[in-house]
Each structure stands twice: as C-alpha cells, then as structure tokens.
Enzyme design. Structure first.
Site, PDB file in Angstrom:
ATOM      1  CB  SER A 148      -0.901  -0.023   1.181  1.00 38.98           C
ATOM      2  OG  SER A 148      -1.758   1.142   1.210  1.00 38.98           O
ATOM      3  CG  ASP A 307      -2.727   3.879  -1.678  1.00 39.67           C
ATOM      4  OD1 ASP A 307      -3.520   3.932  -2.925  1.00 39.67           O
ATOM      5  OD2 ASP A 307      -2.886   3.310  -0.929  1.00 39.67           O
ATOM      6  CG  ASP A 309      -2.737  -0.569  -2.728  1.00 43.58           C
ATOM      7  OD1 ASP A 309      -2.663   0.667  -2.159  1.00 43.58           O
ATOM      8  OD2 ASP A 309      -3.646  -1.478  -2.235  1.00 43.58           O
ATOM      9  CG  ASP A 311      -6.279   0.840  -1.581  1.00 42.94           C
ATOM     10  OD1 ASP A 311      -5.381   1.701  -1.496  1.00 42.94           O
ATOM     11  OD2 ASP A 311      -6.316  -0.146  -0.706  1.00 42.94           O
TER      12      ASP A 311
END
Length: 407
Positions: A148, A307, A309, A311
């Site tokens: 993440s 961000d 990834d 999401d």
C-alpha cells in the site's frame, strides 16, 4: 546427515541396521524466521523478513482455508481460476539485493496457488480495487501483492475470498492452518524442500506467467459504463503519477471523459505516498508540478492521484485565481461519493471526520466501527442484511480509504 545405529532382534540373533537421517528444512535455515501477522488489512512486514518460504506458508494456508468454505461464504474450489496482481514495489516481482536479496513475492504466490490446486491468473500491475472487482464479479478469489502506502522496504499481500476481503472472524482459523502448514513444511527433509537455507526457492529466479490485460480493460469499462453520458470536457487535470500502480489507468479514465490530462511527477523509484498524511514536502512537490503545468498549458482545475496500490484517492483543488492547491481528506471525498450515489447506509470507523454526524448523510449513518477495513466491511454486510440497498463504507488508520469493491 546423522548416522543412527539401531539394534533389532531377528529370531535368536541381533542384526544391526544403519539409518541415515537428514536435517529438516527448519534445521537448515540460516536465519531466524519472523512469522507474518495480520494487520488492519492483510499481512505486511519488512522485505528482509518476507522470505518466499514465509509468503508460501501463509498463502497456502489461506488457500486451504478458502477451499474449506462453502460458496456462499466466498469459498473456492480446486481447479478454479484465482487472480493475482501486484504494485510497482521492486520486491513484488524481483529479488532486491539492497533488501537482503529477498523479493519475488508474486512468484511465491503463484507457486502456492498452483500447489493448492488453483489455476493462477496473473493480472499484472493493477490497482487493488480493479483486481478485487474483477475477481468478485466472477465469483473467484484474488490476492494483491502490495505494501500500500508504506515505505518501499516493506511489502505484503492481501487475500480476498470470492465475495470480498477476509474479515476478522477468518483470522483465527487461518492462523491455525498457518501453523499446521508451517510445521508440515519445516519438518520436510531439506533435500526434498522447495526452499534453500535462505528461505528462497532453490530454483532461483522464476519468470511470472504473462500478464493478462482483461483486468485493466474491465476496470476502465466499469467507469465508462457507470458514468456514461457524463463529461469532463473543458477540465484540465494534473495526474500526479509518482509510482502509483494505477497511474496510467487513472489518466486513461479521465481522458475518456473528455478531460485534458497532464501527467506529471512520474517516478521509476518507488515513492511511498500516504494520501491521508500529506505533509509540506508532498504539497511542495505538487505545487511545483502545478506551477510547471500552468506555465506550459494554462490554468489547472484539480490535481488527482492515488497511493501505491491505487485504492485510496488523493484529490487537491486548485484555486482558479492564485493556482494554490488545497488538499481534500478522504473522509470528505467519501461523503461526496456517498451523497452522489444516494447511499441509504453509510459505514465508517470511529476515527471519521465528525462532519458525517452533521451533514446530509446523518440519517443514513450506521453504528460506527473499530478502525480497520474488515470491521467496516462487516458493518456494511450488517447493513445489507437489514435490507439497505446502496451501502457505502470507507476507512483508514488516519482517515479513510474508499472501499470501492464493496460499494
């Protein structure tokens, strides 16, 4: 090898039997393993501790757990397709010398899928919501290899059932299976193990299967279908790309709706952007990108990004007069989205901005949950069980992540 001499009676005589026993995998490891633990969402750790052995153990256990579940609870069956994707962190797909030679986490996931009897499908470099939505839409499980927004020297992964994210109630039975799988693999003779003394595959580097483009095209189509007839014509938007896995997909979506898109700040080195902790350094970077874009293209209406990834959204308004940027926190973005969708149920954690208690969504607000996406998703499931039809939820440790796979 250790030599044992065993004396066994044979009729009236004794015979000597020599048995050669080999070291187990656990006895052969040249490091002290550090087990992966569940966090607020998925499993993460320092790349130096994320051996392929540790990833393989945990993923194999989670797959065995999913195979034990009925379809109504998101269970999967041997022989089913199982989708995975990854972000742009170096360790997601290759060994990283600076991080103790660890990495190729996606390769460990792919091997665990095959050994569990699944049919792995590599959707490649793809946003977490795109992977999850694609798999859920086909009643299949998925795994996202990502850390993440955390620094690049850390990484991890998140497993989804065929219905969605693993919940807190799943963690205890999964942890029991992890220990069973760990014991089974650790006790294998070292000569028979897939792994060397460093916890890496003995075969060394392995190429991943070719990336399938269907996940990306389906996610793009999802937006075009939902917002069909709407337009961003006349808008000039700056997409801060940095090292977000969805950086090109985001630009393509906006272009499809007629916006003039200026891509800026692209980085081939991983940049950990926490979209809910935008400090002065990040703002200074964005201001500089805006100033350069204004000088070349004219006024900018907004800056958008995600961000690592992809999401969690990052949205910054740009003042039309001064061209100064203003950050909009995820809680506020979540409220705008929920109002736009006409939500009749909204689920947020206790850390949410208290504007949710005072605005137009007050009547739709469900009991607030503990911090962590599994708690929010459980609250969304409870709202569905009560008959709510348009259920929205968002969360993050600091503020929010719009959980698009569950909207």
């Amino acid at each position: 090898p250790t030599r044992h001499i065993l004396a066994q009676p044979s009729s009236s005589r004794w015979r000597i039997q020599i048995v050669m026993s080999q070291k187990t995998l656990r006895e052969s490891l040249a490091y002290e393993p550090r087990p992966l633990r569940f966090g607020t969402s998925g499993r993460r750790g320092d790349v130096r501790d994320l051996t392929q052995l540790e990833i393989y153990i945990n993923v194999l256990a989670e797959l065995e757990y999913l195979q034990s579940l009925p379809p109504a609870d998101g269970g999967v069956r041997k022989g089913d397709a199982f989708y995975y994707a990854y972000d742009l962190r170096p360790s997601s797909t290759r060994y990283v010398p600076e991080q103790g030679g660890r990495g190729e986490l996606a390769q460990a996931v792919d091997r665990a899928l095959r050994d569990a009897g699944m049919q792995p499908v590599n959707l490649g470099r793809l946003p977490t919501p795109a992977l999850t939505a694609f798999a859920i839409g086909r009643n299949k499980g998925s795994i996202m290899i990502t850390g993440s927004h955390i620094p690049f020297e850390r990484n991890g992964y998140k497993t989804n059932t065929a219905r969605g994210e693993l919940l807190k109630k799943d963690e205890e039975p999964i942890n029991r299976r992890v220990e069973t799988v760990r014991e089974r693999l650790y006790n294998q003779p070292f000569a028979e193990s897939l792994f060397n003394e460093r916890g890496l595959f003995k075969t060394g580097h392995q190429d991943l299967p070719p990336e399938e483009a269907q996940g990306r095209s389906a996610y793009l189509r999802r937006y075009l279908d939902f917002f069909g007839g709407r337009s961003l014509a006349g808008m000039r938007l700056l997409v801060y790309q940095h090292s977000a896995v969805g950086r090109d997909l985001l630009a393509d979506v906006l272009k499809q709706f007629g916006a003039e898109v200026i891509a800026a700040g692209r980085s081939e080195t991983f940049v950990p952007i926490d979209t809910e902790n935008i400090d002065e350094e990040v703002l200074a970077t964005v201001r500089s990108l805006v100033n350069d874009a204004v000088a070349q293209h004219g006024p900018i209406h907004a800056v958008v990004s995600t961000d690592g990834d992809s999401d969690r959204p990052l949205i910054l308004g740009v003042d039309p007069a001064s061209q100064q940027v203003r950050f909009f926190g995820g809680d506020l973005v979540g409220m705008v989205v929920a109002e736009f969708l006409g939500a009749d149920a909204v689920v947020v954690p206790i850390s949410c901005n208290d504007a949710i208690d005072r605005g137009a969504l007050k009547a739709a607000l469900e009991p607030k949950t503990r911090i962590g996406s599994p708690f929010v998703i459980a609250g969304m499931d409870r709202a569905r069980a009560k008959g709510r039809r348009v259920v929205c939820g968002w969360e993050d440790r600091k503020s929010t992540r719009l959980n698009s796979s569950h909207v």
